[in-house]
Design an enzyme around this catalytic site. Structure first.
Site, short mmCIF file in Angstrom:
data_model
loop_
_atom_site.label_atom_id
_atom_site.label_comp_id
_atom_site.label_asym_id
_atom_site.label_seq_id
_atom_site.Cartn_x
_atom_site.Cartn_y
_atom_site.Cartn_z
N HIS A 157 -5.95 1.33 8.58
CA HIS A 157 -5.10 1.71 7.46
C HIS A 157 -5.05 0.66 6.35
O HIS A 157 -4.12 0.66 5.53
CB HIS A 157 -3.68 2.04 7.94
N ASP A 187 7.41 3.18 7.72
CA ASP A 187 7.63 4.62 7.59
C ASP A 187 6.65 5.42 8.44
O ASP A 187 6.95 6.54 8.84
CB ASP A 187 7.49 5.04 6.12
N GLU A 226 16.48 4.45 1.77
CA GLU A 226 15.31 4.40 0.91
C GLU A 226 15.55 5.29 -0.31
O GLU A 226 16.35 6.24 -0.25
CB GLU A 226 14.04 4.87 1.63
#
Length: 535
Positions: free
Chosen positions: A107, A168, A279
């Site tokens: 990632h 997240d 958030e």
């Protein structure tokens, strides 16, 4: 004066290095081959194995923009395999250009976990020992550096426990996020993931296997946390746990006023009794229609909610959760009502839902499955993540939101505050020098690999944002940073650069590790029959 043949030989090597760097920085896929590399690596006695063929997957990442082919991929079955490989590369000395990169779940955004012509360590194959949960007064979990956080969560939940701080997206490796910071909506309270680690096992750039903590090899411990893989490969981590709730009250509300939106967030993260996750994100949609911002949430007032129209305004969504167990529902609802009464959101836009703790934490994976089914996951992701000082967040938003950025349909725009006091300044992570600062993340994606115009547009927007920050004197820091020159890296680390460079010299003296960040170039030499000179 050196003989002419030596001078010419040196010039040729310098020319090659310059060409190599041009190709690297332009993102061109290439395979830098050293004919001695495969034969020397094949002599290693490993529990796992090295592969020299069908290795193109190690030249790709989530960013889908940079492709650098390695010479080999290591599939380790033990920490000893990683140690032996790194030690072998180290012992090859400065004559070899071989470098080593640890790859988690792929990632990275800009080739950070790639190793041009080197060795990529496929960390998910590391299964030295299983994930082990230790309950008690101070619970913790021991996990492999190649383990995914989702698996750490599942194992911890069997004991009614869970890590305190998250990202997240949970389908990332432990070693990968700890090499950066690990940020999500819990970080205002618990700090990033690197603030919740007790101990690490690390393979340094010399191949040494070292245990480290705040009390043992502390310099290496703090260096590796947030160290971008420059000082060692994290092979095991001991992570703090806490009792896990069973349920989550999940809330979203909208604001049209940026000042109210930011002030309410800052108030919430300063309160002792507050939400467990906070958030915010930005909705720039000129059509007046709102689509996915509330997903399957239920409106408190369906009639008013159905009549709401954004009128083309930029809106700001505040997302919050409150953890609870079923026998605490009434008390939880009272606490939520009290907190909501302090906020200045648009009343008709209160949406809420109740889900399991597991369902909430793994929420992004649901979107991943959907995007994969539509062929929209493995596309370029020109993300830009910034940490903006609180005193400049209004200047930043005024110029960027609605001017540089005119739409948010190509991906979320996150914007929420964090508390500096929850970060340990001994780690390598770099953050703004203010008590409160904002994460602003532009998580855009190009619709397809062939959509060059869309990708170029996103990259130009990123450049405009960075250029504005520079001209406006906004002393921001990049999160998941990407720079192409040592001068830029020095500016990024600022006063911490000397410590960072010192640690590199100690723990990875030949600059073998994590070449994809392009912070340090591997030291190399050229040879003649009778002389040796550092380039």
């Amino acid at each position: 004066m050196r003989p002419s043949p030596m001078h010419c030989h040196r010039q040729q090597n310098v020319g090659f290095l310059k060409l190599f760097m041009v190709l690297v920085l332009s993102g061109i896929a290439m395979h830098v081959s050293d004919p001695d590399v495969p034969s020397s690596l094949r002599t290693l006695a490993l529990e796992g194995h090295l592969s020299f063929h069908n290795i193109s997957h190690a030249a790709k990442d989530f960013g889908n923009r940079f492709q650098f082919l390695p010479s080999a991929v290591l599939y380790p079955r033990s920490v000893a395999d990683i140690s032996a490989t790194v030690k072998h590369v180290f012992q090859m000395g400065p004559r070899s250009k071989l470098a080593v990169a640890a790859r988690g779940h792929g990632h990275s955004l800009q080739g950070q976990a790639q190793a041009p012509g080197g060795v990529v360590v496929h960390m998910k194959y590391l299964r030295a020992t299983e994930t082990q949960v230790h309950a008690g007064d101070f619970p913790y979990v021991d996990a492999s550096g190649g383990e995914l956080w989702i698996h750490v969560l599942l194992e911890s939940l069997k004991h009614g426990l869970a890590p305190k701080s998250w990202t997240d997206y949970l389908h990332l490796t432990v070693g990968g996020t700890l090499s950066n910071a690990g940020i999500s909506g819990q970080a205002f309270r618990h700090g990033p993931q690197i603030s919740n680690v007790h101990q690490l096992q690390v393979v340094t750039g010399t191949g040494e296997i070292t245990n480290c903590s705040t009390k043992e090899n502390a310099d290496l411990f703090f260096g590796v946390l947030g160290g971008l893989g420059q000082f060692g490969i994290i092979t095991r981590a001991r992570i703090a746990l806490e009792p896990a709730p069973k349920m989550v009250k999940w809330i979203r509300v909208l604001y049209s006023d940026f000042t109210s939106f930011t002030e309410d967030q800052e108030m919430l993260i300063s309160e002792e009794k507050t939400f467990d996750y906070i958030e915010g994100f930005v909705i720039i949609n000129r059509t007046g229609l709102l689509n996915n911002w509330r997903s399957s949430f239920n409106p408190k007032d369906p009639v008013q909610a159905g009549q709401f129209n954004s009128d083309g305004r930029i809106l700001f969504c505040l997302e919050m959760t409150k953890n609870f167990n079923p026998d605490e529902t009434e008390m939880m609802n009272q606490e939520v009502e009290t907190l909501l009464s302090k906020l200045r959101y648009i009343p008709s836009t209160l949406f809420q839902s109740e889900v399991s703790y597991m369902e909430f934490l793994d929420r992004v994976h649901v979107s991943e499955v959907k995007l994969r089914s539509q062929g929209l996951w493995e596309v370029p992701h020109p993300w830009l993540n910034l940490l903006i000082p609180r005193t400049r967040i209004h200047d930043f938003a005024k110029e960027v939101l609605g001017k540089i950025l005119t739409d948010s349909s190509n991906g979320p725009i996150l914007l929420y505050p964090l508390n500096r006091s929850k970060w340990d300044n001994r780690t390598s992570a770099v953050i703004p020098d203010e008590e409160v600062f904002y994460l602003v993340a532009f998580l855009s994606s190009a619709p397809s690999l062939s959509d060059h115009d869309s990708l170029e547009h996103a990259l130009k927007q990123n450049d405009k944002i960075l250029d504005f920050c520079k001209k406006a004197g906004i002393r921001m820091k990049q999160y998941l940073p990407h720079y192409t020159t040592k001068e830029e890296w020095k500016a990024h680390f600022g006063a911490s650069w000397e410590i960072f460079a010192r640690r590199k010299a100690i723990y990875d003296p030949l600059s073998i590790l994590a070449p994809g960040h392009r912070i340090f170039q591997k030291k190399a030499v050229t040879f003649t029959e009778n002389s040796q000179q550092m380039m």
